[in-house]
Design an enzyme around this catalytic site. Structure first.
Site, mmCIF file in Angstrom:
data_model
loop_
_atom_site.group_PDB
_atom_site.id
_atom_site.type_symbol
_atom_site.label_atom_id
_atom_site.label_comp_id
_atom_site.label_asym_id
_atom_site.label_seq_id
_atom_site.Cartn_x
_atom_site.Cartn_y
_atom_site.Cartn_z
ATOM 1 C CB SER A 135 -0.874 -0.029 1.267
ATOM 2 O OG SER A 135 -1.680 1.108 1.354
ATOM 3 C CE LYS A 161 -4.615 -0.155 0.077
ATOM 4 N NZ LYS A 161 -5.348 -1.019 1.041
ATOM 5 C CG LEU A 162 -1.046 3.942 -6.857
ATOM 6 C CD1 LEU A 162 -1.151 4.855 -8.085
ATOM 7 C CD2 LEU A 162 0.379 3.966 -6.288
ATOM 8 C CE LYS A 163 -4.132 3.449 2.173
ATOM 9 N NZ LYS A 163 -5.419 2.910 2.675
ATOM 10 C CG ASP A 189 -7.814 2.028 0.253
ATOM 11 O OD1 ASP A 189 -8.980 2.459 0.307
ATOM 12 O OD2 ASP A 189 -7.249 1.462 1.218
ATOM 13 C CG ASN A 191 -8.496 4.650 3.374
ATOM 14 O OD1 ASN A 191 -7.365 4.691 2.859
ATOM 15 N ND2 ASN A 191 -8.879 3.613 4.086
ATOM 16 C CD GLU A 214 -8.791 -1.142 0.083
ATOM 17 O OE1 GLU A 214 -7.805 -1.310 -0.679
ATOM 18 O OE2 GLU A 214 -8.705 -1.258 1.308
ATOM 19 C CG ASP A 239 -10.784 -1.480 4.192
ATOM 20 O OD1 ASP A 239 -11.143 -2.036 5.234
ATOM 21 O OD2 ASP A 239 -9.689 -0.869 4.112
ATOM 22 C CE LYS A 263 -7.629 -2.855 6.107
ATOM 23 N NZ LYS A 263 -7.807 -1.404 6.253
ATOM 24 N N GLY A 291 -4.460 -4.889 5.652
ATOM 25 C CA GLY A 291 -3.515 -4.728 6.751
ATOM 26 C C GLY A 291 -3.764 -3.439 7.496
HETATM 27 O O1 OSB Z 1 -7.516 1.264 4.110
HETATM 28 O O2 OSB Z 1 -6.347 -0.471 3.840
HETATM 29 C C1 OSB Z 1 -6.555 0.596 4.427
HETATM 30 C C2 OSB Z 1 -3.667 1.298 6.797
HETATM 31 C C3 OSB Z 1 -4.345 1.809 7.883
HETATM 32 C C4 OSB Z 1 -5.698 1.958 7.820
HETATM 33 C C5 OSB Z 1 -6.393 1.603 6.665
HETATM 34 C C6 OSB Z 1 -5.719 1.059 5.575
HETATM 35 C C7 OSB Z 1 -4.326 0.942 5.633
HETATM 36 C C8 OSB Z 1 -3.519 0.485 4.512
HETATM 37 C C9 OSB Z 1 -2.176 -0.128 4.822
HETATM 38 O O3 OSB Z 1 -3.824 0.610 3.361
HETATM 39 C C10 OSB Z 1 -2.233 -1.614 4.799
HETATM 40 C C11 OSB Z 1 -0.975 -2.244 5.342
HETATM 41 O O4 OSB Z 1 0.007 -2.298 4.608
HETATM 42 O O5 OSB Z 1 -0.945 -2.682 6.507
HETATM 43 MG MG MG Z 2 -8.589 0.243 2.640
#
Ligand code: OSB
Ligand code: MG
Length: 368
Positions: A135, A161-163, A189, A191, A214, A239, A263, A291
């Site tokens: 990520s 995976k790009l935020k 992703d 969020n 995501e 997610d 998760k 994760g």
């Molecule tokens: O949305 O997947 C998520 C980390 C913290 C909270 C939410 C997310 C994440 C990650 C990192 O994307 C995932 C990892 O490498 O542990």
């Molecule tokens: Mg996520």
């Protein structure tokens, strides 16, 4: 088996680099570890709550509070035949799934260690290594992003995976596609940073052949995701919205997602995570293991889960070095883009005492 007490241990782990998402920037991880002490031995669990309630409603001090005030005491007078009874006994308490998950995991680890059985075997793993994705946080510039992605590709990660967030979506995705080509497994992703009115903007991502997008919309907006899926061709993966097997079944039935990120912390533990895997497998929905910047304790159990047959996409099961210079267990190190599935008793790893002592900021013993 009988629980004698639980140690709540707070550790502070600096990140190797700031990790920026649509909900904030982390430079360090404040983590709550649980050590369950039982009559058959002890076990470990990692609580995945962040310090602030910005990913979900849970936050670290809240998890510690609900554990010491309600969850741990509720197990006091219960004769447990196994860790599978933890969630049912705690079911009268609403929510706080990350806290429940940590407690169940610690008890399950103790139970399985005593029996000499691994998490992988208990959960139903069918592989001895799992392919790994990474990520990648939001960066200050496209060149900085490309440099970061290059580093991960060089390390062997099989999926990137790009935020993303409004203003950091099409341009970074285009740049990564142009530099690394169409064969790179790539996903994004959000969020929950968008609304349905951004559908037209999100449809601009369709031309880049992403594996998935995501959680584009807020946690509770299941119908919004179903509507959005009619307006974009990139598969939606949920997610934050998936908090149980029941919510997974509903989201799938409503057409809110084609893929699910599992998760264990978010859904109340590894046993519920397995049920979500089963629900998705029955519906033909691929899953992958998410994760929460876990240390080796949480990472070990995640890797075991990711070895189940329905985990057909690479997960965010990165190496320890992705986040931490020095892990509290023997580090997980990428081998040809994969991590080996621990096969020792329980989660298969134990904190290194000296390392654990170095990062510990407080401990609290809760006994009956
Ligand atoms: O949305 O997947 C998520 C980390 C913290 C909270 C939410 C997310 C994440 C990650 C990192 O994307 C995932 C990892 O490498 O542990
Ligand atoms: Mg996520």
């Amino acid at each position: 088996m009988k629980l004698t007490g639980v140690e709540l241990r707070r550790i502070e782990m600096p990140l190797v680099a700031p990790f920026r998402t649509s909900f904030g920037t982390q430079t360090s991880r404040d983590i709550l570890l649980l050590r369950a002490v039982t009559d058959v031995g002890e076990g470990w669990g990692e609580c995945v709550t962040l310090s602030e309630p910005v990913y979900s409603s849970e936050y670290l001090e809240g998890s510690a509070d609900v554990l010491r005030r309600f969850l741990i005491p509720a197990l006091q007078h219960t004769e447990l035949t196994g860790a599978h009874q933890v969630a049912p006994v705690l079911s009268r308490f609403i929510g706080h799934r990350m806290a429940v998950a940590a407690l169940e995991t610690a008890v399950l680890d103790a139970e399985l260690r005593a029996q000499g059985r691994s998490f992988a075997r208990e959960l139903g793993a069918v592989r001895d290594r799992v392919p790994c994705g990474v990520s990648v946080g939001i960066m200050d510039s496209i060149p900085a992003l490309l440099e970061a992605v290059q580093g991960y590709v060089d390390e062997g990660y099989v999926r990137i995976k790009l935020k993303i967030e409004p203003g950091w979506d099409v341009a970074p995705v285009r740049a990564v596609r142009e530099r690394f080509g169409d064969d790179l497994l790539l996903q994004v992703d959000a969020n929950a940073a968008y609304t349905l009115s951004d559908a037209r903007e999100l449809a601009r991502l369709d031309e880049f052949g992403l594996l998935l997008i995501e959680q584009p919309l807020p946690e509770e907006d299941i119908l919004g995701h179903a509507d959005l899926q009619h307006r974009i061709s990139t598969p939606i993966c949920l997610d934050e919205s998936i908090v149980s097997a029941q919510s997974a079944a509903a989201a799938i039935r409503l057409g809110a997602c084609q893929i699910v990120n599992i998760k264990p912390g978010r859904v109340g533990g590894y046993l519920e995570a397995r049920r979500i895997h089963d629900v998705c497998a029955a519906a033909g929905v691929p899953v992958w293991c998410g994760g929460m910047l876990e240390t080796g304790i949480g990472r070990a159990a995640n890797v075991a889960l990711a070895a189940l047959p329905g985990f057909t996409l690479p997960g965010d099961t990165s190496s320890s070095g992705r986040y931490y210079e020095a892990d509290i267990t023997e580090p997980f190190v990428l081998q040809d883009g994969h991590l080996p599935v621990p096969d020792g008793p329980g989660i298969g790893v134990t904190p290194l005492p000296d390392r654990l002592a170095e990062v510990t900021t407080s401990t609290e013993w809760i006994s009956f």
